[in-house]
Design an enzyme around this catalytic site. Structure first.
Site, PDB file in Angstrom:
ATOM      1  CD  GLN A  17      -3.021   1.303   2.184  1.00 36.96           C
ATOM      2  OE1 GLN A  17      -3.482   2.353   2.440  1.00 36.96           O
ATOM      3  NE2 GLN A  17      -3.257   0.102   2.847  1.00 36.96           N
ATOM      4  CD  GLU A 140      -1.568   1.784   8.423  1.00 39.17           C
ATOM      5  OE1 GLU A 140      -1.603   2.012   7.194  1.00 39.17           O
ATOM      6  OE2 GLU A 140      -1.554   2.428   9.318  1.00 39.17           O
ATOM      7  CG  ASP A 169       0.402   0.669   4.745  1.00 43.14           C
ATOM      8  OD1 ASP A 169       1.511   0.655   4.888  1.00 43.14           O
ATOM      9  OD2 ASP A 169      -0.486  -0.231   4.656  1.00 43.14           O
ATOM     10  N   GLY A 248      -7.582  19.749  20.137  1.00 46.66           N
ATOM     11  CA  GLY A 248      -7.163  21.113  20.236  1.00 46.66           C
ATOM     12  C   GLY A 248      -7.666  21.824  21.399  1.00 46.66           C
ATOM     13  N   GLY A 249      -8.047  23.056  21.035  1.00 49.36           N
ATOM     14  CA  GLY A 249      -8.911  24.269  22.253  1.00 49.36           C
ATOM     15  C   GLY A 249     -10.198  23.688  22.392  1.00 49.36           C
TER      16      GLY A 249
HETATM   17  N1  CAO Z   1      11.921  -9.899  -9.545  1.00 48.20           N
HETATM   18  C1  CAO Z   1      12.622 -10.433  -8.835  1.00 48.20           C
HETATM   19  N2  CAO Z   1      12.888 -10.232  -7.419  1.00 48.20           N
HETATM   20  C2  CAO Z   1      11.803  -9.225  -6.847  1.00 48.20           C
HETATM   21  C3  CAO Z   1      10.898  -8.554  -7.595  1.00 48.20           C
HETATM   22  C4  CAO Z   1      11.048  -8.861  -9.058  1.00 48.20           C
HETATM   23  N3  CAO Z   1      10.343  -7.982 -10.124  1.00 48.20           N
HETATM   24  N4  CAO Z   1      10.322  -7.457  -7.037  1.00 48.20           N
HETATM   25  C5  CAO Z   1      10.618  -7.724  -5.875  1.00 48.20           C
HETATM   26  N5  CAO Z   1      11.612  -8.897  -5.726  1.00 48.20           N
HETATM   27  C6  CAO Z   1      12.260  -9.553  -4.599  1.00 48.20           C
HETATM   28  C7  CAO Z   1      13.019  -8.649  -3.658  1.00 48.20           C
HETATM   29  O1  CAO Z   1      14.290  -8.226  -4.305  1.00 48.20           O
HETATM   30  C8  CAO Z   1      13.359  -9.224  -2.410  1.00 48.20           C
HETATM   31  O2  CAO Z   1      14.195 -10.330  -2.590  1.00 48.20           O
HETATM   32  P1  CAO Z   1      15.428 -10.632  -1.495  1.00 48.20           P
HETATM   33  O3  CAO Z   1      14.801 -10.490   0.053  1.00 48.20           O
HETATM   34  O4  CAO Z   1      15.765 -11.975  -2.079  1.00 48.20           O
HETATM   35  O5  CAO Z   1      16.462  -9.694  -1.476  1.00 48.20           O
HETATM   36  C9  CAO Z   1      12.021  -9.867  -2.404  1.00 48.20           C
HETATM   37  O6  CAO Z   1      11.354 -10.013  -3.495  1.00 48.20           O
HETATM   38  C10 CAO Z   1      11.082  -9.656  -1.073  1.00 48.20           C
HETATM   39  O7  CAO Z   1      11.253  -8.274  -1.290  1.00 48.20           O
HETATM   40  P2  CAO Z   1      10.530  -7.488   0.082  1.00 48.20           P
HETATM   41  O8  CAO Z   1      11.520  -7.689   1.278  1.00 48.20           O
HETATM   42  O9  CAO Z   1      10.029  -6.155   0.025  1.00 48.20           O
HETATM   43  O10 CAO Z   1       8.995  -8.522   0.554  1.00 48.20           O
HETATM   44  P3  CAO Z   1       8.342  -9.061   1.894  1.00 48.20           P
HETATM   45  O11 CAO Z   1       7.007  -9.531   1.555  1.00 48.20           O
HETATM   46  O12 CAO Z   1       9.227  -9.728   2.449  1.00 48.20           O
HETATM   47  O13 CAO Z   1       8.002  -7.925   2.808  1.00 48.20           O
HETATM   48  C11 CAO Z   1       7.261  -5.722   3.438  1.00 48.20           C
HETATM   49  C12 CAO Z   1       6.958  -6.925   2.582  1.00 48.20           C
HETATM   50  C13 CAO Z   1       6.136  -4.520   2.915  1.00 48.20           C
HETATM   51  C14 CAO Z   1       7.148  -5.918   4.853  1.00 48.20           C
HETATM   52  C15 CAO Z   1       8.565  -4.923   3.027  1.00 48.20           C
HETATM   53  O14 CAO Z   1       8.704  -4.784   1.791  1.00 48.20           O
HETATM   54  C16 CAO Z   1       8.803  -3.761   3.837  1.00 48.20           C
HETATM   55  O15 CAO Z   1       9.325  -3.488   5.027  1.00 48.20           O
HETATM   56  N6  CAO Z   1       8.783  -2.568   3.069  1.00 48.20           N
HETATM   57  C17 CAO Z   1       9.213  -1.483   3.577  1.00 48.20           C
HETATM   58  C18 CAO Z   1       8.062  -0.668   4.533  1.00 48.20           C
HETATM   59  C19 CAO Z   1       6.845  -0.733   3.626  1.00 48.20           C
HETATM   60  O16 CAO Z   1       6.700  -0.120   2.749  1.00 48.20           O
HETATM   61  N7  CAO Z   1       5.908  -1.307   4.197  1.00 48.20           N
HETATM   62  C20 CAO Z   1       4.411  -0.924   3.655  1.00 48.20           C
HETATM   63  C21 CAO Z   1       3.833  -2.137   3.198  1.00 48.20           C
HETATM   64  S1  CAO Z   1       1.861  -1.637   2.903  1.00 48.20           S
HETATM   65  O17 CAO Z   1       1.658  -2.210   4.553  1.00 48.20           O
END
Ligand code: CAO
Length: 416
Positions: A17, A140, A169, A248-249
């Site tokens: 998001q 979030e 988000d 607020g106030g």
């Molecule tokens: N092709 C190949 N690999 C891809 C890709 C693509 N097109 N797009 C993503 N990937 C890979 C990434 O390179 C990553 O690989 P490695 O971990 O091996 O380096 C992997 O997918 C996972 O990425 P991620 O860590 O972002 O995904 P996750 O599902 O484990 O975590 C989230 C999700 C949201 C917790 C994390 O992305 C995060 O903390 N983001 C920053 C904060 C944020 O924006 N949070 C809000 C989310 S909305 O609630």
């Protein structure tokens, strides 16, 4: 009509998001937003909480309108090559991967800057770079807890509470959009791109600014007079949860209206604005309160504010929330009905203004979404459907100079 961001090309390397909310906003305003997704699966929200089998979930469609979808495996050398070409001709790259994911993919800020020194690289992370939690992945509610919203939301005798509003988000995405637009204006002056980083914790805290105000007031004077804990309750050394008190106030509270016994949303929010005391008394049929020393000033009212709210609830008992607001608005009293999602979805004013819009989607048919909350005199942002997974892959590859044979080969090896 030419839109202000037309001609700005954005690589949308976002998911879930926070990032998608940012790039969707920029797409509404005319940017060419190319969402880069993993072949076969794409953004995880395409599959989350589906209400129609085999059709993208509303979670995805409501955060990815007006975009193109390019599938690309950026861990394969051929995928990296496509991404590099795209980077060379784009203005902005937006990402919200977990900490270090982009670096591990081989696209550190230094590398991106080398590939395209004019490109703006915009990131969302849970915590800011260098923070002692900067290795954490964040969603979030985690951000709402880390940013001070949860400890200050809810009732004093209940646990810390999460807001339904996406403070972690979408709010962070809006902050990032402001950062990107600022960097684009900066680039117009310097010719250089830069890194723009927004953390979810910081963005939540930015919206909890008045609670940091309250912390400092509490430390200085030992109490907070606008909180329900004053004057009868106890204050500790941290800002307490204040229930539905006005921030607020202006004291305010959620008050019961006709039907509250069976309808959980038969309530209004009522605000006692200091200078509006006289009209409030007139609206309530309590002219004797106007000059009564126990009611006349905000200070005099505060010790028995809940008795006053109780009297107002007596007045509201035979009025629906809509009838009550229709009376109170004539007296210039800041108030509103507590509206449900059903009421908002069907609100004719929100439909007319383009805040609630109906969109046609190739697979889903029509669905509702929230359109641009920002209104312009010279432009009406139009919301178009979110793309199917990889819908624009061939189109984007062709625009990058790939031949039909090259594109076929990329599909064969599942790099796109
Ligand atoms: N092709 C190949 N690999 C891809 C890709 C693509 N097109 N797009 C993503 N990937 C890979 C990434 O390179 C990553 O690989 P490695 O971990 O091996 O380096 C992997 O997918 C996972 O990425 P991620 O860590 O972002 O995904 P996750 O599902 O484990 O975590 C989230 C999700 C949201 C917790 C994390 O992305 C995060 O903390 N983001 C920053 C904060 C944020 O924006 N949070 C809000 C989310 S909305 O609630």
């Amino acid at each position: 009509m030419t839109k202000p961001l037309e001609g700005i090309k954005i690589i949308d390397f976002t998911h879930v998001q926070a990032g998608p909310a940012c790039t969707q906003l920029l797409a509404w305003f005319g940017a060419d937003v190319i969402k880069v997704e993993r072949p076969g699966s794409g953004d995880v929200t395409r599959n989350q909480l589906r209400d129609i089998p085999d059709a993208d979930a509303l979670y995805f469609t409501m955060l990815n309108s007006n975009k193109k979808s390019l599938t690309l495996d950026t861990k394969k050398p051929e995928g990296k090559e496509v991404l590099e070409k795209l980077i060379r001709e784009s203005d902005v790259l937006v990402e919200n991967f977990g900490p270090g994911a982009l670096d591990r993919m081989g696209f550190s800020w230094e590398r991106l800057n080398e590939l395209n020194p004019k490109m703006i690289v915009a990131s969302v992370k849970g915590f800011s770079d260098g923070h002692h939690y900067d290795d954490l992945k964040v969603y979030e509610n985690v951000a709402q807890c880390a940013g001070g919203a949860a400890s200050t939301t809810g009732f004093w005798d209940g646990p810390p509470t999460i807001s339904a509003a996406a403070l972690g988000d979408s709010n962070t995405g809006m902050h990032l959009a402001i950062g990107i637009l600022t960097a684009l204006i900066g680039r117009g002056k310097t010719g250089k791109g830069q890194k723009v980083a927004v953390s979810m914790q910081d963005s939540v805290l930015n919206l909890c600014r008045v609670k940091l105000r309250d912390q400092q007031r509490l430390e200085r004077v030992g109490y907070l007079e606008e909180y329900p804990q004053y004057p009868h309750g106890e204050f500790s050394d941290v800002v307490p949860r204040g229930g539905n008190a006005g921030g607020g106030g202006q004291p305010g509270w959620v008050l019961k209206c006709k039907g509250w016994e069976t309808d959980p949303n038969a309530y209004i929010y009522f605000t006692i604005q200091g200078h509006a005391w006289e009209p409030i008394c007139k609206a309530l049929g309590k002219p004797e309160w106007i000059d009564d020393p126990a009611y006349k000033t905000a200070e005099a009212r505060q010790p028995h504010i809940f008795e006053i709210f109780g009297t107002i609830e007596g007045w509201l008992a035979d009025k629906t929330k809509f009838e009550a607001v229709d009376i109170l608005r004539k007296f210039d009293i800041p108030c509103a009905p507590v509206l449900t999602m059903k009421e908002l979805a069907n609100d004719p004013s929100l439909r007319a203004s383009g805040t609630i819009v109906e969109v046609q989607h190739k697979k889903r048919g029509s669905y509702l979404t929230v359109g641009s909350p920002i209104k312009f005199s010279d432009m009406k942002p139009e919301v178009t459907a979110s793309p199917l997974l990889g819908e624009h892959t061939d189109e984007v590859l062709t625009s990058l100079g790939y031949s039909r044979q090259d594109i076929f080969n990329l599909h064969e090896i599942k790099a796109v």
